[in-house]
Scaffold this motif. Sequence first.
Motif, mmCIF file in Angstrom:
data_model
loop_
_atom_site.group_PDB
_atom_site.id
_atom_site.type_symbol
_atom_site.label_atom_id
_atom_site.label_comp_id
_atom_site.label_asym_id
_atom_site.label_seq_id
_atom_site.Cartn_x
_atom_site.Cartn_y
_atom_site.Cartn_z
ATOM 1 N N VAL A 29 0.886 -1.161 0.000
ATOM 2 C CA VAL A 29 0.000 0.000 0.000
ATOM 3 C C VAL A 29 0.927 1.214 0.000
ATOM 4 O O VAL A 29 1.812 1.324 0.853
ATOM 5 C CB VAL A 29 -0.915 0.024 1.240
ATOM 6 C CG1 VAL A 29 -1.711 1.328 1.276
ATOM 7 C CG2 VAL A 29 -1.856 -1.177 1.229
ATOM 8 N N ILE A 30 0.730 2.072 -0.968
ATOM 9 C CA ILE A 30 1.581 3.253 -1.106
ATOM 10 C C ILE A 30 0.735 4.487 -0.862
ATOM 11 O O ILE A 30 -0.303 4.678 -1.510
ATOM 12 C CB ILE A 30 2.235 3.325 -2.512
ATOM 13 C CG1 ILE A 30 3.075 2.060 -2.763
ATOM 14 C CG2 ILE A 30 3.113 4.559 -2.639
ATOM 15 C CD1 ILE A 30 2.342 0.950 -3.441
ATOM 16 N N GLY A 31 1.149 5.297 0.093
ATOM 17 C CA GLY A 31 0.402 6.512 0.417
ATOM 18 C C GLY A 31 1.306 7.725 0.453
ATOM 19 O O GLY A 31 2.489 7.650 0.109
ATOM 20 N N ARG A 32 0.740 8.820 0.874
ATOM 21 C CA ARG A 32 1.520 10.059 1.011
ATOM 22 C C ARG A 32 1.358 10.596 2.425
ATOM 23 O O ARG A 32 0.235 10.703 2.940
ATOM 24 C CB ARG A 32 1.060 11.095 -0.017
ATOM 25 C CG ARG A 32 1.405 10.740 -1.459
ATOM 26 C CD ARG A 32 0.860 11.762 -2.440
ATOM 27 N NE ARG A 32 1.364 13.100 -2.136
ATOM 28 C CZ ARG A 32 0.933 14.222 -2.744
ATOM 29 N NH1 ARG A 32 -0.026 14.128 -3.661
ATOM 30 N NH2 ARG A 32 1.437 15.384 -2.426
ATOM 31 N N LYS A 33 2.476 10.931 3.013
ATOM 32 C CA LYS A 33 2.446 11.479 4.376
ATOM 33 C C LYS A 33 1.624 12.761 4.423
ATOM 34 O O LYS A 33 0.894 13.015 5.388
ATOM 35 C CB LYS A 33 3.871 11.728 4.866
ATOM 36 C CG LYS A 33 4.726 10.473 4.992
ATOM 37 C CD LYS A 33 6.120 10.825 5.484
ATOM 38 C CE LYS A 33 6.985 9.576 5.673
ATOM 39 N NZ LYS A 33 7.302 8.908 4.400
ATOM 40 N N SER A 34 1.755 13.578 3.376
ATOM 41 C CA SER A 34 1.035 14.853 3.351
ATOM 42 C C SER A 34 -0.472 14.659 3.262
ATOM 43 O O SER A 34 -1.246 15.584 3.523
ATOM 44 C CB SER A 34 1.510 15.706 2.171
ATOM 45 O OG SER A 34 1.279 15.030 0.943
ATOM 46 N N LEU A 35 -0.899 13.446 2.907
ATOM 47 C CA LEU A 35 -2.326 13.119 2.852
ATOM 48 C C LEU A 35 -2.745 12.274 4.059
ATOM 49 O O LEU A 35 -3.834 11.711 4.084
ATOM 50 C CB LEU A 35 -2.652 12.388 1.547
ATOM 51 C CG LEU A 35 -2.425 13.192 0.256
ATOM 52 C CD1 LEU A 35 -2.688 12.331 -0.968
ATOM 53 C CD2 LEU A 35 -3.300 14.443 0.229
#
Length: 359
Positions: free
Chosen positions: A137-143
């Motif tokens: 699962v790839i996410g964004r810290k800013s999100l």
Amino acid sequence: MANGQAHGSLTLTRTGNDSTEERAPVIYPKIAAVATGLLLAGSAWAQTDVPFALDWKFEGPAAPYFVAIDKGYFEEADLSVEISAGSGSLDAIPKVATGAFPVGFADINSLIKFLDQNPDAPVKAAMMIYDKPPFAVIGRKSLGVETPKDLEGKVLGAPPPDGAWAQFPIFAVENDLDTDAITVEPVGFPTREPMLAQGNVAAITGFSFSSYLNLARLGIEEEDITTLLMADYGVDLYGNAIIVNTDYAAENPEVIEGFLSAVAKGWADAVADPAAAIPSLIERNPAADAALEQRRLELAIDANVATDFALESGFGPVDADRFASALEQIATIYTFQSMGDMSTYFTDAYLPEGGFALK
């Protein structure tokens, strides 16, 4: 002269009264050229065509297979291999099961479910490539995504044919996620990373080495990217393997053995020198970014292929105890009609004892 010509060796003899005098062989250039041509043609005719169905596009992790072509490893086994791109980790399974392709590259966990639903299908895994699966699962810290629990209350983009998405339910169980609190949005492969880059979803499922670098290429700072490798969060599964049509393999064991040996040589070369493997890929995909694909290949080697098990116990086989554990884990989120043992889904019949050496 007709009495003294031995056609097989082109040796001339002269008969005396009671004895025969042998002369040195006489080679006629034209005859020799024809013979040589026939031998070479016979060698070409002897090659077996083996179409190979990949799981995905021609990216970094596909380079070892092209290395095997360019360095003549398939040719040494009298094989002529043509590689076709795929559209996802499930793509090659029906292609091989129907006999359209004798060999392919696919997610073994999806193969296990396929065989449960199609128990008579002549398809089985024969060589493990991703000893540690790249499901992530790839996410964004800013999100707001840094841990598995952060997915709750967020939108997750997932392509339906994606191998990582197929394993997400296990990831959710192992991390006690409230799946009702996660909005899943089906997305296409081409739009997956762009949607995350644009902030339309907070995370996506995908292969770690592909989605991570695709995001970086879209301008997302690497420090902002969160990669939750499922294998690091309780998912005890294997990844992609070479699969074979079992009817074809039973009739042509030497073809499968030669194919797997050539694949192993291609991967061993890529592990030893990833940069040297990339030109073989770029020749087939000139539009690719060589530096990016080299890094993608390196990520796959380091995290998924050259694992401790593959280096110490051999490249290609699987561990029986771990495989049994993986089946039990699949059973926590999937209801088997009839769960088999390892031999139902994987065979080492075409591998050397102890597998291949990667280094």
